[in-house]
Design a protein around this motif. Structure first.
Motif, short mmCIF file in Angstrom:
data_model
loop_
_atom_site.label_atom_id
_atom_site.label_comp_id
_atom_site.label_asym_id
_atom_site.label_seq_id
_atom_site.Cartn_x
_atom_site.Cartn_y
_atom_site.Cartn_z
N LYS A 80 -9.24 36.49 47.70
CA LYS A 80 -10.09 35.36 48.04
C LYS A 80 -9.44 34.60 49.19
O LYS A 80 -8.23 34.39 49.20
CB LYS A 80 -10.23 34.44 46.82
N VAL A 81 -10.24 34.19 50.15
CA VAL A 81 -9.73 33.42 51.28
C VAL A 81 -9.17 32.09 50.79
O VAL A 81 -9.81 31.39 50.00
CB VAL A 81 -10.86 33.17 52.30
N GLN A 82 -7.97 31.76 51.23
CA GLN A 82 -7.41 30.44 50.96
C GLN A 82 -7.90 29.55 52.11
O GLN A 82 -7.40 29.63 53.22
CB GLN A 82 -5.88 30.49 50.94
N THR A 83 -8.90 28.75 51.83
CA THR A 83 -9.51 27.96 52.89
C THR A 83 -8.62 26.80 53.31
O THR A 83 -7.71 26.40 52.58
CB THR A 83 -10.88 27.40 52.45
N TYR A 84 -8.93 26.28 54.46
CA TYR A 84 -8.25 25.11 54.99
C TYR A 84 -8.32 23.98 53.96
O TYR A 84 -7.32 23.34 53.64
CB TYR A 84 -8.95 24.71 56.29
N GLY A 85 -9.52 23.77 53.40
CA GLY A 85 -9.71 22.72 52.40
C GLY A 85 -8.89 22.96 51.15
O GLY A 85 -8.35 22.03 50.56
N ASP A 86 -8.78 24.25 50.72
CA ASP A 86 -7.96 24.58 49.55
C ASP A 86 -6.51 24.17 49.78
O ASP A 86 -5.86 23.58 48.91
CB ASP A 86 -7.98 26.09 49.26
N LEU A 87 -6.00 24.50 50.96
CA LEU A 87 -4.59 24.21 51.26
C LEU A 87 -4.34 22.71 51.38
O LEU A 87 -3.37 22.18 50.83
CB LEU A 87 -4.16 24.95 52.53
N VAL A 88 -5.21 21.99 52.10
CA VAL A 88 -5.05 20.55 52.24
C VAL A 88 -5.08 19.89 50.86
O VAL A 88 -4.22 19.07 50.52
CB VAL A 88 -6.13 19.94 53.16
N THR A 89 -6.06 20.27 50.05
CA THR A 89 -6.20 19.68 48.72
C THR A 89 -4.99 19.97 47.85
O THR A 89 -4.50 19.10 47.13
CB THR A 89 -7.49 20.18 48.03
N SER A 90 -4.47 21.20 47.92
CA SER A 90 -3.30 21.56 47.12
C SER A 90 -2.08 20.72 47.48
O SER A 90 -1.24 20.45 46.64
CB SER A 90 -2.98 23.04 47.30
N ILE A 91 -1.99 20.32 48.73
CA ILE A 91 -0.84 19.53 49.17
C ILE A 91 -1.01 18.06 48.81
O ILE A 91 -0.09 17.44 48.27
CB ILE A 91 -0.62 19.70 50.70
N ILE A 92 -2.17 17.49 49.09
CA ILE A 92 -2.33 16.04 48.88
C ILE A 92 -2.78 15.67 47.47
O ILE A 92 -2.66 14.53 47.07
CB ILE A 92 -3.28 15.41 49.92
N ASN A 93 -3.28 16.66 46.71
CA ASN A 93 -3.70 16.41 45.34
C ASN A 93 -3.35 17.62 44.47
O ASN A 93 -4.22 18.35 44.03
CB ASN A 93 -5.21 16.13 45.29
N PRO A 94 -2.06 17.87 44.26
CA PRO A 94 -1.63 19.09 43.57
C PRO A 94 -2.15 19.25 42.15
O PRO A 94 -2.19 20.37 41.64
CB PRO A 94 -0.10 19.01 43.61
N SER A 95 -2.58 18.18 41.52
CA SER A 95 -3.10 18.30 40.15
C SER A 95 -4.59 18.68 40.13
O SER A 95 -5.16 18.88 39.07
CB SER A 95 -2.91 16.99 39.39
N HIS A 96 -5.20 18.78 41.31
CA HIS A 96 -6.62 19.16 41.40
C HIS A 96 -6.86 20.52 40.76
O HIS A 96 -7.81 20.72 40.04
CB HIS A 96 -7.06 19.17 42.86
N ARG A 97 -5.98 21.45 41.05
CA ARG A 97 -6.07 22.80 40.47
C ARG A 97 -4.65 23.37 40.47
O ARG A 97 -3.93 23.24 41.44
CB ARG A 97 -7.00 23.66 41.33
N PHE A 98 -4.30 24.00 39.36
CA PHE A 98 -2.94 24.54 39.25
C PHE A 98 -2.88 25.96 39.80
O PHE A 98 -3.89 26.67 39.82
CB PHE A 98 -2.47 24.51 37.79
N ALA A 99 -1.70 26.37 40.20
CA ALA A 99 -1.49 27.71 40.74
C ALA A 99 -1.93 28.76 39.72
O ALA A 99 -1.57 28.67 38.55
CB ALA A 99 -0.02 27.90 41.10
N THR A 100 -2.71 29.72 40.18
CA THR A 100 -3.16 30.78 39.28
C THR A 100 -2.06 31.82 39.12
O THR A 100 -1.21 32.00 40.00
CB THR A 100 -4.44 31.46 39.81
N GLY A 101 -2.08 32.48 37.98
CA GLY A 101 -1.08 33.50 37.71
C GLY A 101 0.16 32.97 37.03
O GLY A 101 1.13 33.70 36.82
N TYR A 102 0.16 31.69 36.71
CA TYR A 102 1.30 31.06 36.05
C TYR A 102 0.81 30.36 34.79
O TYR A 102 -0.29 29.82 34.76
CB TYR A 102 1.96 30.02 36.97
N ALA A 103 1.64 30.35 33.77
CA ALA A 103 1.31 29.58 32.57
C ALA A 103 1.31 28.10 32.96
O ALA A 103 2.14 27.66 33.76
CB ALA A 103 2.33 29.85 31.48
#
Length: 153
Positions: A80-103
């Protein structure tokens, strides 16, 4: 009373246009200027992101981290493409969605990301450059469609 087809069509058009109106909090149309990949790599190191993250194809100086700290891998080939919005959101709001593949307990505590919030210490330019750096290390795996083979009874 019978509605004429033109009235039905107009009603449908109004309903469709209302349904297509973006939410006022939508990120639609939001973009930041182009970032600098080299400066983004420097920002990654300056903010000590390598204490908790690896980036596919990049080696950073090792930092001390706690024994229970799970390293979260960034970059590489994804389906799946990691979009610009996905990356920005992951940095400024890391609790928005947790990293997949990890407990969840490896990357979150009490429903909050273990990632430190950088919003009060990172400049907008650093964010722009960091996203450019991360984007440059992702690639998309092309979906390999399997041929349809009819099943015969």
């Amino acid at each position: 009373m019978k509605m004429k087809p033109i009235h039905v069509a107009l009603c449908l058009l109004v309903l469709i246009s209302v349904g297509c109106t973006p939410d006022p909090k939508s990120g639609k149309g939001f973009t930041l200027p182009e970032g600098d990949i080299q400066r983004g790599q420097q920002t990654f190191a300056t903010l000590h992101c390598q204490a908790c993250h690896t980036v596919k194809g990049v080696t950073f100086d090792t930092l001390e981290s706690s024994a229970d700290q799970k390293m979260v891998a960034l970059g590489g080939a994804k389906t799946k493409v990691q979009t610009y919005g996905d990356l920005v959101t992951s940095i400024i709001n890391p609790s928005h969605r947790f990293a997949t593949g990890y407990a969840e307990e490896e990357v979150a505590t009490d429903g909050e990301s273990k990632m430190r919030r950088y919003n009060n210490e990172m400049t907008v330019q650093q964010l722009i450059d960091l996203v450019a750096f991360l984007e440059s290390h992702y690639s998309v795996i092309q979906y390999d469609q399997t041929r349809y083979v009819p099943f015969h009874f």
